[in-house]
Scaffold this motif. Sequence first.
Motif, mmCIF file in Angstrom:
data_model
loop_
_atom_site.group_PDB
_atom_site.id
_atom_site.type_symbol
_atom_site.label_atom_id
_atom_site.label_comp_id
_atom_site.label_asym_id
_atom_site.label_seq_id
_atom_site.Cartn_x
_atom_site.Cartn_y
_atom_site.Cartn_z
ATOM 1 N N CYS A 152 0.838 -1.206 0.000
ATOM 2 C CA CYS A 152 0.000 0.000 0.000
ATOM 3 C C CYS A 152 0.868 1.250 0.000
ATOM 4 C CB CYS A 152 -0.923 0.008 1.221
ATOM 5 S SG CYS A 152 -2.165 -1.298 1.235
ATOM 6 N N VAL A 153 1.899 1.254 0.835
ATOM 7 C CA VAL A 153 2.794 2.403 0.908
ATOM 8 C C VAL A 153 3.538 2.587 -0.414
ATOM 9 C CG1 VAL A 153 4.855 3.335 2.057
ATOM 10 C CG2 VAL A 153 3.004 2.334 3.416
ATOM 11 N N ALA A 154 4.010 1.495 -1.007
ATOM 12 C CA ALA A 154 4.723 1.585 -2.289
ATOM 13 C C ALA A 154 3.821 2.193 -3.362
ATOM 14 C CB ALA A 154 5.224 0.206 -2.715
ATOM 15 N N GLU A 155 2.558 1.784 -3.389
ATOM 16 C CA GLU A 155 1.611 2.350 -4.365
ATOM 17 C C GLU A 155 1.464 3.855 -4.154
ATOM 18 O OE1 GLU A 155 -3.171 2.288 -5.435
ATOM 19 O OE2 GLU A 155 -2.385 0.776 -4.067
ATOM 20 N N LEU A 156 1.331 4.257 -2.893
ATOM 21 C CA LEU A 156 1.152 5.681 -2.608
ATOM 22 C C LEU A 156 2.432 6.471 -2.874
ATOM 23 C CD1 LEU A 156 -1.068 5.413 0.586
ATOM 24 C CD2 LEU A 156 -1.763 6.065 -1.731
ATOM 25 N N LEU A 157 3.581 5.896 -2.566
ATOM 26 C CA LEU A 157 4.852 6.572 -2.872
ATOM 27 C C LEU A 157 4.978 6.818 -4.369
ATOM 28 C CD1 LEU A 157 7.345 4.793 -0.448
ATOM 29 C CD2 LEU A 157 6.700 7.217 -0.431
ATOM 30 N N SER A 158 4.548 5.851 -5.155
ATOM 31 C CA SER A 158 4.563 6.008 -6.599
ATOM 32 C C SER A 158 3.665 7.158 -7.032
ATOM 33 C CB SER A 158 4.128 4.712 -7.267
ATOM 34 O OG SER A 158 3.977 4.882 -8.655
ATOM 35 N N LEU A 159 2.477 7.226 -6.471
ATOM 36 C CA LEU A 159 1.530 8.305 -6.820
ATOM 37 C C LEU A 159 2.034 9.671 -6.352
ATOM 38 C CD1 LEU A 159 -1.805 6.481 -5.974
ATOM 39 C CD2 LEU A 159 -0.935 7.053 -8.252
ATOM 40 N N VAL A 160 2.640 9.707 -5.175
ATOM 41 C CA VAL A 160 3.187 10.976 -4.663
ATOM 42 C C VAL A 160 4.334 11.411 -5.561
ATOM 43 C CG1 VAL A 160 4.506 12.007 -2.757
ATOM 44 C CG2 VAL A 160 2.460 10.647 -2.281
ATOM 45 N N GLY A 161 5.175 10.473 -5.963
ATOM 46 C CA GLY A 161 6.285 10.792 -6.864
ATOM 47 C C GLY A 161 5.815 11.334 -8.198
#
Length: 164
Positions: A152-161
Amino acid sequence: MSGLPASGKTTIARDLARPIGAVHLRIDVIEHAIVRAGAGSHPLGPVGYVIGYALAEDYLRQGLDVVADSVNPLAITREAWRGVARAGSGEYLEVEVICSDPAEYRRRASMRISDIPGFQLPAWLDIVAREYEPWDREHVIVDTAAATVAECVAELLSLVGQSR
């Protein structure tokens, strides 16, 4: 970060805030401090959110990123967070954390231990009875029943990036 209690939003919010150097702003902490100070009792109504909005806007104006963590159950509160982002920085990612597996969700709710000293976590029946308006606009949905916290965090980090 929005979602009902025990959905996993605080765990994800913390793990998201660390690698991006953001402030993790948790409404539960604000509301519990108000109650501990004797300035109110649960339910507090909008006071914790209003304080959270002011803090988030101040942090954003200082150039800090903020991961706001709250149930955020109403369209009016969701719009207020969007207004804070516009006033402070302009960038905003709306995330709703859910647990789509009812049995797993209930298990988590019954097994949780508060990490805020003296804070009473809501019981399962309180969670399912809570007012929570459907979303009326596009937003990111993170399902903690379908993915690990790290995923979940990896998905959100991708979106934030992508938004930077």
